[in-house]
Scaffold this active site. Structure first.
Site, PDB file in Angstrom:
ATOM      1  N   TYR A  92     -57.512 -67.130  11.016  1.00 24.98           N
ATOM      2  CA  TYR A  92     -58.201 -66.257  10.063  1.00 24.98           C
ATOM      3  C   TYR A  92     -57.267 -66.059   8.886  1.00 24.98           C
ATOM      4  O   TYR A  92     -56.112 -66.489   8.899  1.00 24.98           O
ATOM      5  CB  TYR A  92     -58.516 -64.887  10.706  1.00 24.98           C
ATOM      6  N   ASP A 139     -46.631 -58.725  12.437  1.00 32.35           N
ATOM      7  CA  ASP A 139     -45.403 -59.525  12.515  1.00 32.35           C
ATOM      8  C   ASP A 139     -44.141 -58.694  12.269  1.00 32.35           C
ATOM      9  O   ASP A 139     -43.153 -58.864  12.971  1.00 32.35           O
ATOM     10  CB  ASP A 139     -45.441 -60.696  11.518  1.00 32.35           C
ATOM     11  N   THR A 194     -53.499 -58.427   9.723  1.00 31.59           N
ATOM     12  CA  THR A 194     -54.699 -58.870  10.447  1.00 31.59           C
ATOM     13  C   THR A 194     -55.743 -57.780  10.524  1.00 31.59           C
ATOM     14  O   THR A 194     -56.945 -58.042  10.494  1.00 31.59           O
ATOM     15  CB  THR A 194     -54.301 -59.310  11.871  1.00 31.59           C
ATOM     16  N   LYS A 249     -42.941 -56.561  18.938  1.00 34.24           N
ATOM     17  CA  LYS A 249     -44.057 -57.485  19.168  1.00 34.24           C
ATOM     18  C   LYS A 249     -43.558 -58.552  20.136  1.00 34.24           C
ATOM     19  O   LYS A 249     -42.695 -59.355  19.804  1.00 34.24           O
ATOM     20  CB  LYS A 249     -44.523 -58.117  17.866  1.00 34.24           C
ATOM     21  N   SER A 307     -47.643 -59.302   6.737  1.00 30.41           N
ATOM     22  CA  SER A 307     -46.366 -58.569   6.832  1.00 30.41           C
ATOM     23  C   SER A 307     -45.146 -59.458   7.019  1.00 30.41           C
ATOM     24  O   SER A 307     -44.019 -59.012   6.826  1.00 30.41           O
ATOM     25  CB  SER A 307     -46.426 -57.549   7.969  1.00 30.41           C
TER      26      SER A 307
HETATM   27  N1  DAS Z   1     -49.522 -62.545   9.581  1.00 28.19           N
HETATM   28  C1  DAS Z   1     -49.633 -61.386  10.429  1.00 28.19           C
HETATM   29  C2  DAS Z   1     -49.083 -60.184   9.693  1.00 28.19           C
HETATM   30  O1  DAS Z   1     -49.553 -59.853   8.599  1.00 28.19           O
HETATM   31  C3  DAS Z   1     -51.022 -61.060  10.799  1.00 28.19           C
HETATM   32  C4  DAS Z   1     -51.023 -59.851  11.684  1.00 28.19           C
HETATM   33  O2  DAS Z   1     -50.805 -60.066  12.863  1.00 28.19           O
HETATM   34  O3  DAS Z   1     -51.186 -58.725  11.213  1.00 28.19           O
HETATM   35  O4  DAS Z   1     -48.190 -59.562  10.260  1.00 28.19           O
END
Ligand code: DAS
Length: 367
Positions: A64, A131, A50, A203, A97
């Protein structure tokens, strides 16, 4: 350039640190009470997520596309980084991720290890999706043998959103990676003004800027580019680790199965049949195992598959050996306070060194 109070403080701070902390990195050793401190050299390895994301409008803080903005644009979007350190970027991956694999982890860790050996690198920042950020931070903490600061950072909102958190998170990460006070503290995570250890942090929320928590508390905070420490890591890491990414080419397959009401052994049996060398049980409560699953796990253990009891409860304490399940009798391992996703990584690394459950248990108590 007239020295600002912060710059004076950092020069004095470095000079003070020089007398108090021998063996400081080059950029700190040259600091004296009069000459301005040489800027630390910090490398930023970008992997996606992100923090490199983009939404359609400023109101899109949760919808997004991750992994869109390249590292040079990311660095250019925070010009203030240049006041903290000499910064250069590398695009290692450009992925969300949740799609990280063991191969991504090994490749990234090897790059970090190689950079940490370079005299022109004082600290390393990894920009990463949130993530699986805690997994990468823990893996680096276990396998990269350096005292140089390694800081993993992400963001909960894309840079295009109102009140985006990525720019300040990245600024804080570079400030920490450039700070002599972060030397020897293991792999760190800077999110939402806090500094957490990569070992403990997880997280704990899916769309809030304060998503990252450590069950045993943060190590400190970064405020306006200055680190403030209140505790130190308690478990073995980096230079005090028995694992060395330079000696590891691949990780054995270790999988996780979730404990819940009405549980059945099918998932454990299928994972073992697919090649899992160890199974992490994300158990209820104290890592408890349903009576309908115990026989299958004992059978798999007898066939050489390691059984490691973790808990689906995140951050409430630690799994105790021989509580409701007789681990000594079953030759199972208790994951201590590691959550299932971190237990998977330590189990995989342990299996590169031993097949003995008692030896694996020692790793879970010491790392
Ligand atoms: N999908 C999530 C990831 O790439 C987006 C984020 O929170 O960074 O881990």
């Amino acid at each position: 350039m007239t020295p600002t109070p912060t710059r004076l403080m950092s020069a004095l701070g470095c000079a003070l640190a020089l007398t108090l902390l021998p063996g400081l990195p080059a950029h700190a050793q040259n600091a004296t009470s009069t000459a301005p401190a040489k800027k630390a050299q910090v490398v930023i390895l970008a992997t996606g997520g992100t923090i490199a994301g983009a939404g359609a409008t400023a109101a899109n803080s949760a919808t997004y596309q991750a992994a869109k903005v390249p590292v040079d644009k990311l660095l250019a979007s925070v010009p203030e980084l240049g006041s903290l350190a000499q910064v250069r970027g590398e695009q290692v991956f450009q992925i969300a991720s949740e799609s990280f694999t063991n191969e991504h982890l090994v490749q990234l860790a090897k790059r970090v290890s190689a950079l940490s050996k370079q005299a022109d690198v004082d600290g390393i920042v990894i920009t990463h999706g949130t993530d699986t950020l805690e997994e990468t931070a823990f893996f680096l903490n276990l396998t990269v043998r350096t005292t140089k600061p390694i800081v993993v950072v992400g963001s909960m909102r894309p840079g295009t959103a109102l009140s985006a958190d990525g720019a300040l998170n990245l600024y804080n990460a570079v400030a920490t990676a450039a700070s002599p006070t972060a030397v020897g503290k293991g792999v760190l995570v800077t999110m939402n003004d806090e500094i957490n250890t990569g070992r403990d942090v997880t997280k704990a929320a899916n769309i809030r800027p304060d998503a990252f928590k450590s069950p045993w508390g943060a190590l400190g905070m970064v405020v306006e580019g200055q680190t403030h420490w209140f505790r130190a890591p308690a478990k073995r890491h980096t230079v005090n680790s028995e694992f060395d990414i330079d000696q590891i080419q691949a990780l054995p397959q270790v999988d996780i199965a979730y404990g819940h009401g009405n549980a059945s052994p099918v998932a454990y049996q299928a994972l073992a049949a697919s090649g899992a060398k160890a199974l992490i049980h994300a158990g209820t409560g104290n890592g408890s195992v349903s009576k309908d699953v115990v026989p299958a796990l004992r059978e798999l253990r007898a066939k050489g598959v390691q059984v490691i009891r973790s808990s689906r409860i995140d951050g409430g304490g630690f799994v105790i050996r021989n509580a409701e399940q007789p681990d000594d009798q079953y030759d199972w391992v208790a994951a201590h306070d590691l959550n299932p996703q971190k237990a998977r990584l330590l189990a995989a690394l342990a299996l590169t060194r031993t097949q003995d459950a008692k030896a694996i248990q020692r790793f879970f108590l010491e790392y």
